[in-house]
Design an enzyme around this catalytic site. Structure first.
Site, PDB file in Angstrom:
ATOM      1  CE  LYS A  52      -9.708   5.012  -7.512  1.00 58.28           C
ATOM      2  NZ  LYS A  52      -9.686   4.318  -6.557  1.00 58.28           N
ATOM      3  CD  GLN A  96     -10.499   1.633  -3.987  1.00 54.78           C
ATOM      4  OE1 GLN A  96     -10.440   2.039  -5.451  1.00 54.78           O
ATOM      5  NE2 GLN A  96     -10.814   3.182  -3.524  1.00 54.78           N
ATOM      6  CG  ASP A 119      -4.105   4.808  -4.844  1.00 50.57           C
ATOM      7  OD1 ASP A 119      -4.626   5.995  -5.533  1.00 50.57           O
ATOM      8  OD2 ASP A 119      -4.285   4.256  -4.777  1.00 50.57           O
TER       9      ASP A 119
END
Ligand code: NAD
Length: 284
Positions: A52, A96, A119
């Site tokens: 990322k 995460q 997300d």
């Protein structure tokens, strides 16, 4: 048969994002800023978080990675998120997953401000997807829709079968296929005679997390197969998907490989979501 090249499609999407971001310093005085939090040292998470950061670099997006110790108390993480929510210099926040067992993923997801939820997991963003109101869309399902579009597959009128009904992949991609006018069937561990259902699919999306569970007998001739799985081959230990690629590919009209299919698109969509958060904040 076409092997859908996720790496290449992702690279061109990231180039588009980079070109857009390059115009931001002059227009807005800064570039978007994504903050990623990793708790602990889960090896897969270490790799995902690194990727990322690399994608941010490629797109000209500012990235901050915060690494917290495995034993970090839940409240410390929630407080960190609240601080980032209030920080005007942060556009996107991603924690995460998975998290250590003592931290509630649901609480973490709810604590991230929905406007910074790159997300697309916040309950209000999920509701927006299901109610067709403005929302940030989850990255992997969005990536799948982009792969289909890039391969020239219009879901309209097609029979789509999704194996898996998780909040992260199965359910939202099914909803997106429905919104693209496919007729959608969800399969799961309680589905009786899975192969009978999957053989009906014009578009088969597999997100079960079971190495090579889909064989040639489960796929209709000419189907489009999207393999979301990220598994380890029990024999070789190598990364593989939920689909037995060698056996299935010859029967399909198009198929995604693992690696190099859905995975790269997930990250490209994360970059797009970060830009969307940035633009919404600046244009409000
Ligand atoms: P999950 O475990 O939350 O859900 C799996 C789903 O598959 C469940 O709904 C279950 O009912 C169904 N399932 C499992 N075994 C089955 C079987 N034998 N028959 C029928 N249905 C079955 O998993 P998830 O988070 O949705 O992830 C699925 C896979 O996709 C995993 O391999 C994961 O690593 C991968 N993944 C990839 C990306 C990416 O960017 N490429 C992103 C997220 C997840």
């Amino acid at each position: 048969m076409t092997i859908i090249d996720g790496k290449q499609i992702s690279a061109s999407l990231k180039e588009e994002v980079a070109a857009q971001v390059a115009t931001f310093p002059e227009k807005y005085g800064r570039v978007p800023h994504l903050t990623v939090i990793r708790v602990g040292e889960d090896p897969a998470s270490v790799v995902y978080v690194r990727n990322k950061a690399k994608a941010c670099e490629a797109c000209g997006i500012r990235n901050t990675t915060i690494v917290l110790d495995e034993s970090t108390p839940e409240e410390t993480l929630l407080e960190k998120i609240r601080t980032l929510n209030a920080d005007d210099g942060v556009d996107g926040i991603l924690v995460q997953l998975p998290l250590p067992a003592h931290i509630s993923e649901a609480k973490v997801i709810e604590t991230i401000a929905k406007e910074k939820d790159v997300d697309g997991f916040h309950p209000l963003n999920v509701a927006g997807l299901w109610q067709k109101t403005p929302h940030l869309a989850p990255c992997t399902p969005s990536g799948i829709m982009k792969l289909l579009a890039a391969a020239g597959v219009d879901p309209k009128g097609k029979r789509a079968v999704v194996i898996g009904r998780s909040n992260i992949v199965g359910l939202p991609v099914g909803k997106m296929l429905l919104d693209a006018n496919a007729t959608v069937t969800f399969c799961h561990t309680r589905t009786i005679n899975l192969a009978e259902v999957t053989r009906e699919a014009d578009i088969l999306v597999v997100a079960a997390g079971r190495a090579k569970m889909v064989g040639a007998d489960m796929v209709k001739d000419g189907a489009v197969v999207i393999d979301v799985g990220m598994d380890r081959d029990p024999q070789t230990g190598k990364l593989c998907g939920d689909v037995d690629f060698e056996a299935v590919a010859p029967k399909t009209s198009a198929i995604t490989p693992v690696p190099g299919g859905v995975g790269p698109l997930t990250i490209a969509c994360l970059m797009e979501n970060t830009v969307e958060c940035f633009l919404r904040r600046h244009n409000n």
